[in-house]
Design an enzyme around this catalytic site. Structure first.
Site, PDB file in Angstrom:
ATOM      1  N   ASP A   7     -84.739 -59.097  21.048  1.00 31.70           N
ATOM      2  CA  ASP A   7     -85.671 -58.228  20.341  1.00 31.70           C
ATOM      3  C   ASP A   7     -85.991 -57.056  21.258  1.00 31.70           C
ATOM      4  O   ASP A   7     -86.852 -57.148  22.127  1.00 31.70           O
ATOM      5  CB  ASP A   7     -86.937 -59.010  19.975  1.00 31.70           C
ATOM      6  CG  ASP A   7     -87.951 -58.163  19.223  1.00 31.70           C
ATOM      7  OD1 ASP A   7     -87.838 -56.918  19.232  1.00 31.70           O
ATOM      8  OD2 ASP A   7     -88.897 -58.744  18.652  1.00 31.70           O
TER       9      ASP A   7
ATOM     10  N   LYS B  46     -89.023 -49.006  16.103  1.00 31.97           N
ATOM     11  CA  LYS B  46     -89.974 -48.115  16.755  1.00 31.97           C
ATOM     12  C   LYS B  46     -89.360 -46.763  17.123  1.00 31.97           C
ATOM     13  O   LYS B  46     -89.282 -45.865  16.298  1.00 31.97           O
ATOM     14  CB  LYS B  46     -90.600 -48.807  17.952  1.00 31.97           C
ATOM     15  CG  LYS B  46     -91.471 -50.006  17.557  1.00 31.97           C
ATOM     16  CD  LYS B  46     -92.284 -50.543  18.688  1.00 31.97           C
ATOM     17  CE  LYS B  46     -93.051 -51.800  18.314  1.00 31.97           C
ATOM     18  NZ  LYS B  46     -94.072 -51.601  17.275  1.00 31.97           N
TER      19      LYS B  46
ATOM     20  N   PHE C  29     -93.994 -62.091  20.772  1.00 35.90           N
ATOM     21  CA  PHE C  29     -94.481 -61.270  19.663  1.00 35.90           C
ATOM     22  C   PHE C  29     -93.275 -60.613  19.014  1.00 35.90           C
ATOM     23  O   PHE C  29     -92.620 -59.757  19.604  1.00 35.90           O
ATOM     24  CB  PHE C  29     -95.471 -60.202  20.113  1.00 35.90           C
ATOM     25  CG  PHE C  29     -96.029 -59.436  18.933  1.00 35.90           C
ATOM     26  CD1 PHE C  29     -97.110 -59.931  18.229  1.00 35.90           C
ATOM     27  CD2 PHE C  29     -95.442 -58.258  18.502  1.00 35.90           C
ATOM     28  CE1 PHE C  29     -97.608 -59.262  17.119  1.00 35.90           C
ATOM     29  CE2 PHE C  29     -95.923 -57.566  17.398  1.00 35.90           C
ATOM     30  CZ  PHE C  29     -97.018 -58.077  16.701  1.00 35.90           C
TER      31      PHE C  29
END
Length: 404
Positions: free
Chosen positions: A227, A256, A142
């Site tokens: 990531d 984030k 993801f």
């Protein structure tokens, strides 16, 4: 007069696209690890906005930095310099050991930027024939929701009926270094991978996997792109998850928690010449690197270090993980975690994880299900031992609950 929960939910359903299925709570306030709904009920947040609120809700020092900067200058675009960008570059590079920084907004933008950059590097530096660059990715990945990214997802819900997709991606199993070696060709420019697969259910690769990956990428002149949008900035008990195996990525993606939940901020970090291939006009973002974002990110990084949040994540994560493993429930198939990135996978016969999350909501815990049978747990990094123990009591009573 405040609107009722029923009215707010009905209005959302009437006007909003139905692309989410949230837990049935309407939140109105947050502080530290706690959030409150519109009726005044308090909950322990065990999702942290998918790790974006790692520093805790409404951290006062990040808030103060945001307010101060918002009163001075918010946006110039990159057509002009601003006095927050250079200090942001300097501080994030010092914190992470990176050499070059490309500021963006969302995590997905950071991923897209990395894809463009490694392809360009492949053509201009490695010598891959134009239009033939390949990037290796992992099954159950993801990396975001853009059209470019969902094209190499293996989740039918993520990519179904959104094609056609861009070519140039090869998918291999996660955690299998042999599969990576077999997938490499002369046209391979990068391996894009999460250190821990978050959306897939906190899937942790075998010990030594990333050491092998690093060696393979170096030997074949391939950019290792990690990531770390969810795993980075202390979530796993280290600043970056790569540090658990003592490796260093060529390109690292952060987002984030880079803003502590106040503002969309992401960054592509490079330890070599990948970002050096970009020239004026070839890539950009109106909001990327804006002064408000930079001021917020600087404060978010500062409190993470100064307040010992990374060390606390390691300490409390171990306590939480041990406590979850001690729960004797025939519903639990496996408990996984590193730092405060945790998951409880249930047996299929235990029923969907969502009903356990809804039961936890009734006991003052907000957690979220993923992939039908897994409960993800990721509280803010400021959680205390007492709060962990309080949460464990409620997880224990819920996971042993009879829903028949």
């Amino acid at each position: 007069m405040s609107r009722s929960v029923i009215d707010l939910l009905a209005t959302e359903a009437r006007f909003g696209a139905q692309n989410y299925q949230p837990i049935g709570v309407v939140l109105t306030r947050g502080e530290g690890v706690w959030v409150w709904d519109t009726e005044g009920k308090r909950y322990l947040d065990c999702l942290s906005a998918y790790s974006a609120v790692s520093q805790g809700h409404c951290h006062p020092k990040i808030l103060a930095a945001m307010v101060e900067q918002a009163q001075r200058l918010t946006l110039t675009s990159r057509a002009f310099h601003n006095d927050q960008l250079a200090p942001f570059y300097e501080e994030i590079a010092a914190l992470t050991g990176s050499h070059k920084v490309l500021p963006m907004n969302s995590g997905a933008e950071a991923v897209e930027s990395a894809i463009k950059s490694v392809r360009k590097w492949g053509y201009e530096v490695k010598g891959v024939p134009d239009g033939q660059a390949e990037i290796i990715v992992c099954a159950n990945n993801f990396h975001g929701r853009t059209l470019g990214i969902v094209g190499f997802s293996t989740d039918p819900e993520t990519h179904g009926h959104f094609g056609p997709f861009a070519p140039g991606f090869r998918i291999i199993p996660f955690g299998d270094a042999t599969a990576l070696e077999a997938a490499i060709t002369p046209n391979t420019v990068a391996f894009l991978v999460e250190p821990i697969q978050g959306e897939a259910g906190v899937i942790i690769p075998p010990s030594g996997y990333f050491t092998e990956v690093r060696e393979l990428c170096t030997a074949n002149k391939i950019m290792l792109v990690l990531d770390e949008i969810q795993t980075g900035l202390g979530r796993t008990g280290k600043l970056l998850a790569e540090q658990h195996e003592g490796i260093e990525a060529d390109v690292t993606l952060l987002g984030k928690a880079l803003s502590g939940g106040f503002y969309p901020v992401s960054a592509v970090l490079s330890n070599n010449d990948v970002l050096g291939t970009l020239r004026p006009g070839q890539h950009g973002s109106t909001f990327g690197g804006n002064p408000l974002a930079c001021a917020v990110a600087r404060a978010a990084m500062r409190v993470l270090v100064e307040e010992g949040m990374i060390e606390n994540a390691a300490l409390q994560g171990a306590r939480f993980l041990d406590g979850l493993k001690d729960i004797r429930a025939n519903t639990i198939r496996e408990v996984r975690g590193r730092g405060l990135m945790l998951a409880v996978e249930l047996y299929p016969e235990a029923g969907p994880a969502r009903r356990y999350c809804e039961a936890l909501q009734g006991k003052g815990i907000l957690a979220k299900d993923t992939h039908e049978h897994t409960i993800r747990i990721a509280p803010p990094l400021v959680i205390t031992s007492e709060q962990v123990d309080w949460a464990l009591e409620r997880f224990a009573s819920t996971l042993t609950q009879d829903f028949s």
